[in-house]
Motif scaffolding. Structure first.
Motif, mmCIF file in Angstrom:
data_model
loop_
_atom_site.group_PDB
_atom_site.id
_atom_site.type_symbol
_atom_site.label_atom_id
_atom_site.label_comp_id
_atom_site.label_asym_id
_atom_site.label_seq_id
_atom_site.Cartn_x
_atom_site.Cartn_y
_atom_site.Cartn_z
ATOM 1 N N ARG A 298 -85.314 61.273 54.763
ATOM 2 C CA ARG A 298 -84.402 61.331 53.625
ATOM 3 C C ARG A 298 -83.227 62.275 53.854
ATOM 4 O O ARG A 298 -82.088 61.963 53.519
ATOM 5 C CB ARG A 298 -85.183 61.753 52.383
ATOM 6 N N GLN B 180 -79.324 61.372 53.547
ATOM 7 C CA GLN B 180 -78.497 61.980 52.509
ATOM 8 C C GLN B 180 -77.296 62.715 53.099
ATOM 9 O O GLN B 180 -76.258 62.800 52.456
ATOM 10 C CB GLN B 180 -79.313 62.934 51.651
ATOM 11 N N ASP C 75 -76.531 56.045 42.850
ATOM 12 C CA ASP C 75 -77.268 57.310 42.910
ATOM 13 C C ASP C 75 -78.130 57.274 44.173
ATOM 14 O O ASP C 75 -78.991 56.407 44.322
ATOM 15 C CB ASP C 75 -78.131 57.442 41.659
ATOM 16 N N ASP D 216 -80.548 59.050 45.110
ATOM 17 C CA ASP D 216 -81.989 59.160 44.836
ATOM 18 C C ASP D 216 -82.587 57.806 44.466
ATOM 19 O O ASP D 216 -83.699 57.474 44.886
ATOM 20 C CB ASP D 216 -82.254 60.172 43.713
ATOM 21 N N TRP E 217 -82.768 55.696 47.653
ATOM 22 C CA TRP E 217 -83.905 56.121 48.475
ATOM 23 C C TRP E 217 -85.224 55.612 47.895
ATOM 24 O O TRP E 217 -86.104 55.155 48.630
ATOM 25 C CB TRP E 217 -83.931 57.633 48.632
#
Length: 115
Positions: free
Chosen positions: A26, A30, A84, A86, A89
């Motif tokens: 992640r 990111q 977004d 998040d 992911w």
């Protein structure tokens, strides 16, 4: 013109390409804008293939969330300001593995016949 089987293969290929970079974790995803763009592009392919699927295939395989995939593609393309990382992911980690398995099952169960 592409048929449903080819579109399902397109979806699998897009998932494989997403997996190629998300395996790094992640934090890497990111922090790297190019990887984020790569992931978003391939999610768009999945949504576009879903939107182009025939009604017959959609009806035979309601376990796949065809409309959700298509709608998500529209958000990625037209409402990009709402993206977004998040949520992306969570989709990549939580939903793509299931989608991959579902598509592989459909293709294995229907090796030559129409979907």
């Amino acid at each position: 013109m592409r048929d449903d089987r080819e579109r399902l293969r397109d979806m699998l290929e897009a998932i494989a390409k997403i997996e190629k970079y998300t395996r790094r974790g992640r934090e890497v995803c990111q922090e790297d804008e190019l990887i984020q763009t790569w992931i978003l592009y391939h999610l768009q392919i999945i949504g576009e293939a879903s939107a182009a699927m025939s009604e017959a295939t959609r009806a035979r395989h309601p376990e796949l969330l065809w409309q959700d995939m298509s709608d998500f593609r529209n958000v990625l393309v037209h409402e990009y300001f709402r993206i977004d990382v998040d949520i992306i992911w969570a989709i990549v980690q939580g939903e793509l593995p299931t989608l991959k398995n579902q598509i592989e099952t459909i293709l294995l169960d229907n090796p030559r016949k129409l979907l």
